[in-house]
Design a protein around this motif. Structure first.
Motif, mmCIF file in Angstrom:
data_model
loop_
_atom_site.group_PDB
_atom_site.id
_atom_site.type_symbol
_atom_site.label_atom_id
_atom_site.label_comp_id
_atom_site.label_asym_id
_atom_site.label_seq_id
_atom_site.Cartn_x
_atom_site.Cartn_y
_atom_site.Cartn_z
ATOM 1 N N ILE A 82 0.840 -1.202 0.000
ATOM 2 C CA ILE A 82 0.000 0.000 0.000
ATOM 3 C C ILE A 82 0.876 1.253 0.000
ATOM 4 O O ILE A 82 0.576 2.244 -0.697
ATOM 5 C CB ILE A 82 -0.948 -0.019 1.209
ATOM 6 N N CYS A 83 1.960 1.201 0.780
ATOM 7 C CA CYS A 83 2.880 2.347 0.788
ATOM 8 C C CYS A 83 3.449 2.608 -0.603
ATOM 9 O O CYS A 83 3.591 3.760 -1.032
ATOM 10 C CB CYS A 83 4.016 2.084 1.771
ATOM 11 N N MET A 84 3.764 1.541 -1.310
ATOM 12 C CA MET A 84 4.318 1.689 -2.657
ATOM 13 C C MET A 84 3.284 2.278 -3.605
ATOM 14 O O MET A 84 3.603 3.074 -4.502
ATOM 15 C CB MET A 84 4.801 0.324 -3.163
ATOM 16 N N LEU A 85 1.991 1.946 -3.409
ATOM 17 C CA LEU A 85 0.930 2.445 -4.282
ATOM 18 C C LEU A 85 0.704 3.950 -4.114
ATOM 19 O O LEU A 85 0.198 4.610 -5.035
ATOM 20 C CB LEU A 85 -0.377 1.696 -3.982
ATOM 21 N N GLN A 86 1.075 4.505 -2.964
ATOM 22 C CA GLN A 86 0.809 5.915 -2.714
ATOM 23 C C GLN A 86 1.696 6.843 -3.548
ATOM 24 O O GLN A 86 1.306 7.960 -3.880
ATOM 25 C CB GLN A 86 0.978 6.229 -1.226
ATOM 26 N N ARG A 87 2.901 6.376 -3.857
ATOM 27 C CA ARG A 87 3.843 7.162 -4.664
ATOM 28 C C ARG A 87 4.087 8.541 -4.064
ATOM 29 O O ARG A 87 4.058 9.562 -4.750
ATOM 30 C CB ARG A 87 3.343 7.294 -6.102
#
Length: 255
Positions: A82-87
């Motif tokens: 999820i952290c990676m999806l936030q960009r």
């Protein structure tokens, strides 16, 4: 490693609160809208996250109201993705934090520590079970001790096949023959006819007692013949059962 977000280590895998992560990443979208959107990336309940219901006390008007607050415990792997999806910078920061956390969690030392903890918990559980079994055994032994006297009296009776006088049966109960005969009469088992105790008709053909003749020499040398009632071992057990119904037990069965 500095703690950026509270991590729970209560389960087999560490988890974080979805609401805590939502706040830490400074997501502007409402949590109730944001989390379902994240789940659309293929995350599954029961595998990647579990529902968590909390209560939140808030002021409404002049009252304190308990409101149910829905949250989710996420695995570190889900939180990392999820952290990676936030960009975002925050997303990158927390993703790296979770990567470092996973590395620390999976070091040989941590794996061994968890294995030892599981072993200790298993040992403690086994110790509790053993204590419980020990208590059960003690209780069973108490019950056996309670039952042993009954078996012992039955064994005494079964070991003998000879006739016994009421004097011997009375001795089993620590009373006199007169007291025992009176009690048997009160129970409707026997009545007296010419100085001899005779069974009532309903018990006569049960093999409980027999009449025997004995001779007694008088001081003047003459012989006196008398008839007496002697009990069979079946009769002895019959008396035992009848007295037990009255709460009367032989000496060997008393505490």
């Amino acid at each position: 490693m500095e703690e950026l977000i509270q991590v729970s280590f209560e389960n087999e895998r560490p988890t974080v609160s979805a609401r805590d992560l939502h706040e830490a990443l400074e997501i502007r979208t409402r949590f109730v809208d944001w989390f379902p959107r994240m789940c659309e990336y293929g995350f599954c309940e029961g595998t990647d996250f579990n529902l968590l219901k909390n209560e939140k006390v808030q002021v409404e008007g002049k009252r304190l109201i308990n409101r149910e607050l829905l949250d989710y415990q996420m695995t570190i792997d889900m939180a990392k993705q999820i952290c990676m999806l936030q960009r975002t910078t925050k997303g990158k920061l927390y993703r790296q934090y979770f990567l470092d956390l996973e590395k620390a969690w999976n070091t040989p030392e941590q794996v061994m520590a968890r294995a030892l903890q599981i072993a200790n918990e298993t040992r403690d559980q086994l110790s509790i079970q053993c204590r419980q079994l020990g208590l059960q055994v003690l209780e069973q032994q108490k019950q056996i001790k309670i039952m042993e006297p009954k078996a012992s009296y039955a064994d005494i009776v079964l070991l003998s096949d000879s006739l016994v006088l009421v004097t011997q049966i009375a001795g089993d109960y620590g009373v006199s023959p007169q007291v025992m005969n009176k009690k048997l009469h009160e129970l409707g088992i026997q009545h007296k006819v010419r100085n001899q105790w005779i069974l009532y008709s309903k018990y006569k053909d049960k093999g409980l007692a027999k009449s025997t003749t004995f001779a007694k020499k008088r001081p003047d040398g003459t012989i006196l013949t008398r008839i007496q009632t002697e009990w069979t071992q079946a009769g002895r057990m019959f008396i035992y059962e009848k007295l037990k119904e009255q709460g009367i037990f032989p000496i060997v069965e008393r505490r």
